[in-house]
Design a protein around this motif. Structure first.
Motif, PDB file in Angstrom:
ATOM      1  N   ARG A   1       0.850  -1.204   0.000  1.00  0.00           N
ATOM      2  CA  ARG A   1       0.000   0.000   0.000  1.00  0.00           C
ATOM      3  C   ARG A   1       0.890   1.259   0.000  1.00  0.00           C
ATOM      4  NH1 ARG A   1      -5.421   1.772  -0.314  1.00  0.00           N
ATOM      5  NH2 ARG A   1      -5.299   3.918   0.343  1.00  0.00           N
ATOM      6  N   HIS A   2       1.982   1.210   0.746  1.00  0.00           N
ATOM      7  CA  HIS A   2       2.919   2.332   0.806  1.00  0.00           C
ATOM      8  C   HIS A   2       3.514   2.619  -0.573  1.00  0.00           C
ATOM      9  CE1 HIS A   2       5.945   5.094   2.322  1.00  0.00           C
ATOM     10  NE2 HIS A   2       6.877   4.362   1.724  1.00  0.00           N
ATOM     11  N   GLN A   3       3.893   1.564  -1.296  1.00  0.00           N
ATOM     12  CA  GLN A   3       4.451   1.753  -2.633  1.00  0.00           C
ATOM     13  C   GLN A   3       3.415   2.350  -3.584  1.00  0.00           C
ATOM     14  OE1 GLN A   3       5.725  -2.319  -3.032  1.00  0.00           O
ATOM     15  NE2 GLN A   3       7.883  -1.723  -2.906  1.00  0.00           N
ATOM     16  N   LEU A   4       2.171   1.936  -3.457  1.00  0.00           N
ATOM     17  CA  LEU A   4       1.109   2.508  -4.281  1.00  0.00           C
ATOM     18  C   LEU A   4       0.938   3.987  -3.968  1.00  0.00           C
ATOM     19  CD1 LEU A   4      -1.158   2.284  -6.345  1.00  0.00           C
ATOM     20  CD2 LEU A   4      -2.650   1.489  -4.483  1.00  0.00           C
ATOM     21  N   ASP A   5       0.956   4.348  -2.689  1.00  0.00           N
ATOM     22  CA  ASP A   5       0.856   5.761  -2.305  1.00  0.00           C
ATOM     23  C   ASP A   5       2.007   6.573  -2.899  1.00  0.00           C
ATOM     24  OD1 ASP A   5      -1.459   5.293  -0.863  1.00  0.00           O
ATOM     25  OD2 ASP A   5      -0.423   5.151   1.064  1.00  0.00           O
ATOM     26  N   GLU A   6       3.217   6.019  -2.860  1.00  0.00           N
ATOM     27  CA  GLU A   6       4.374   6.711  -3.446  1.00  0.00           C
ATOM     28  C   GLU A   6       4.197   6.906  -4.956  1.00  0.00           C
ATOM     29  OE1 GLU A   6       8.497   5.943  -1.463  1.00  0.00           O
ATOM     30  OE2 GLU A   6       7.450   4.013  -1.660  1.00  0.00           O
ATOM     31  N   LEU A   7       3.703   5.884  -5.618  1.00  0.00           N
ATOM     32  CA  LEU A   7       3.481   5.962  -7.058  1.00  0.00           C
ATOM     33  C   LEU A   7       2.463   7.038  -7.409  1.00  0.00           C
ATOM     34  CD1 LEU A   7       3.828   4.917  -9.949  1.00  0.00           C
ATOM     35  CD2 LEU A   7       2.055   3.249  -9.429  1.00  0.00           C
ATOM     36  N   VAL A   8       1.356   7.073  -6.677  1.00  0.00           N
ATOM     37  CA  VAL A   8       0.332   8.078  -6.941  1.00  0.00           C
ATOM     38  C   VAL A   8       0.891   9.474  -6.704  1.00  0.00           C
ATOM     39  CG1 VAL A   8      -1.906   8.971  -6.139  1.00  0.00           C
ATOM     40  CG2 VAL A   8      -1.585   6.512  -6.492  1.00  0.00           C
TER      41      VAL A   8
END
Length: 70
Positions: free
Chosen positions: A54-61
């Motif tokens: 989830r953290h990586q997705l937040d960084e990507l967004v």
């Protein structure tokens, strides 16, 4: 495609330019009807990838929203 729904996958394939690649990250039980002729003629790639955290997705967004990704 991070959603993995039949509609978003079909839309992703439709908007690819010739030689484009669609990476499927979203997990889905949906069955995707593929138009083999269009995929072959346009030389499209469809690739599966495991989902990150989830953290990586937040960084990507955040990166995408900042305009730092092309």
């Amino acid at each position: 495609d991070n959603v993995g729904a039949q509609f978003t996958l079909a839309s992703g394939i439709r908007v690819l330019r010739s030689g484009g690649r669609l990476v499927i990250v979203g997990y889905t039980p949906d069955i995707l009807p593929l138009e083999g002729k269009a995929i072959a003629q346009r030389e499209l790639e469809i690739v599966g990838s495991r989902c990150g955290s989830r953290h990586q997705l937040d960084e990507l967004v955040t990166l995408a929203a900042s305009g730092r990704l092309r």
